[in-house]
Design an enzyme around this catalytic site. Structure first.
Site, PDB file in Angstrom:
ATOM      1  CB  CYS A   1      -0.918  -0.008   1.222  1.00  0.00           C
ATOM      2  SG  CYS A   1      -1.911   1.488   1.324  1.00  0.00           S
TER       3      CYS A   1
ATOM      4  CB  CYS B   1      -0.567   2.522   4.061  1.00  0.00           C
ATOM      5  SG  CYS B   1      -2.033   1.833   3.341  1.00  0.00           S
ATOM      6  CG  ASP B   2       3.153   1.237   4.471  1.00  0.00           C
ATOM      7  OD1 ASP B   2       2.733   1.738   5.532  1.00  0.00           O
ATOM      8  OD2 ASP B   2       2.885   0.083   4.114  1.00  0.00           O
TER       9      ASP B   2
END
Ligand code: NDP
Length: 316
Positions: free
Chosen positions: A136, A139-140
């Site tokens: 992701c 997200c990261d």
């Protein structure tokens, strides 16, 4: 044991749309959100293709709106994971177990469990998962600000995430195993017009390098067989998804990839009173708007099932 008319498993666009329709039909739906409340859209950025938002909307905000609408109309949305089921093939009520303990008896069940990211299944990828390996980017990606990263995949997800990463990272290597993208033309153009994305066609990953954290990736050109190491700090995988349907496999008919089969022109499964919507049954379209559409269909199918059932009980 708690008894409910309509139990909805999952809280993406399909689950919440089913909840909105079921609540308005006075079926008092109970929604179990699952491990990722709001579903896959909570890990995307801009959603530009959902009708009704002329300026686009952020994925998490859109899912928050879905939830608010379902709750306002009377859906009982609960945090919890459905861990197993016992479906009745003979028209009786169904048992659903939440978090391995709580048992619920449901007259109708709407499965909207969506899908999860696939992995390459390399030992080095598994070992470094969470330490530089991620599925992701949204997200990261933040953790690799100013660093070089690589992303695997040639579809819309990989193209979208590569473009996202290009704004944060200094360089993005895109590893595409074929000599062409699967992504839409619009997404391809975005990638091709981003100077710090380098697309490596015909490249496959052999190993993610690094002891504690990712330090590089060893790739092979599958035409020339030439291998090389690319120094990177983040390794992203965007190669598609697998439907989250394992807990239903003893009961429902599925295809070889695990997508639940439905009866023609409906969301009905092969068990009376069990319906399925969204990515758990759709390997073709997989869009938020199509998931929402099938969520609506599932609630309407469940409502008809309940009224026919009530009718046959009354006339029995
Ligand atoms: P796709 O299945 O469309 O693409 C997967 C990509 O990963 C393909 O390029 C595939 O290669 C590659 N791949 C698969 N397995 C491996 C492997 N083991 N090693 C290397 N590469 C691999 O998945 P997406 O998640 O990209 O998209 C899913 C759906 O969601 C699509 O319908 C897409 O259009 C949609 N979507 C739409 C968006 C939007 O409209 N904004 C954004 C994101 C997704 P190959 O081609 O060789 O099989």
């Amino acid at each position: 044991m708690e008894k409910v008319e309509c139990l909805i498993i999952g809280s993406g666009p399909a689950g919440y749309t089913a909840a909105i329709y079921a609540a308005r039909a006075d079926m008092k739906p109970v929604v179990y959100e699952g491990l990722q409340p709001g579903g896959q859209l909570t890990i995307t950025t801009d959603v530009e293709n959902y009708p009704g938002y002329p300026d686009g909307i952020m994925g998490p905000e859109m899912m928050d709106n879905f939830k608010k609408q379902a709750v306002r109309l009377g859906a009982d949305v609960r945090f919890g994971m459905v861990t197993s089921v016992e479906f009745d093939r003979n028209g009786g009520n169904h048992k659903v177990f939440v978090d391995g303990t709580k048992e619920i008896e449901a007259e109708t069940v709407i499965i909207s469990t969506g899908a999860s990211a696939k992995w390459l299944n390399l030992p080095s990828e598994q070992r470094l998962n969470g330490s530089g390996v991620s599925a992701c980017a949204v997200c990261d990606g933040f953790f690799y600000r100013g660093e070089d990263v690589a992303i695997v995949g040639g579809g819309d997800t990989a193209a979208e995430e590569a473009t996202y990463l290009s704004k944060i990272c200094s360089k993005v290597y895109m590893l595409v195993r074929k000599d062409h993208f699967r992504a839409s033309k619009a997404m391809q153009h975005k990638v091709e017009n981003t100077p710090n994305i380098e697309v490596l066609f015909n490249h496959e990953t052999l190993e993610v390098l690094g002891e504690q954290t990712v330090e590089g990736v060893r790739v092979v050109n599958n035409i020339t067989k030439e291998e090389k190491e690319i120094p990177i700090k983040g390794f992203f995988v965007a190669i598609g998804h697998k439907p989250n349907t394992d807990i239903f496999k003893d009961y429902l008919e599925m295809d070889e990839a695990g997508y639940i089969k439905t009866k023609p022109d409906s969301t009905k499964t092969d068990i009376p009173g069990v319906f399925v919507s969204g990515d758990a049954q759709d390997k073709v379209y997989r869009q938020a708007v199509t998931a929402a559409g099938t969520g609506c269909m599932a609630a309407l199918d469940a409502e008809r099932y309940l009224s026919m059932r009530g009718y046959s009980e009354e006339t029995a």
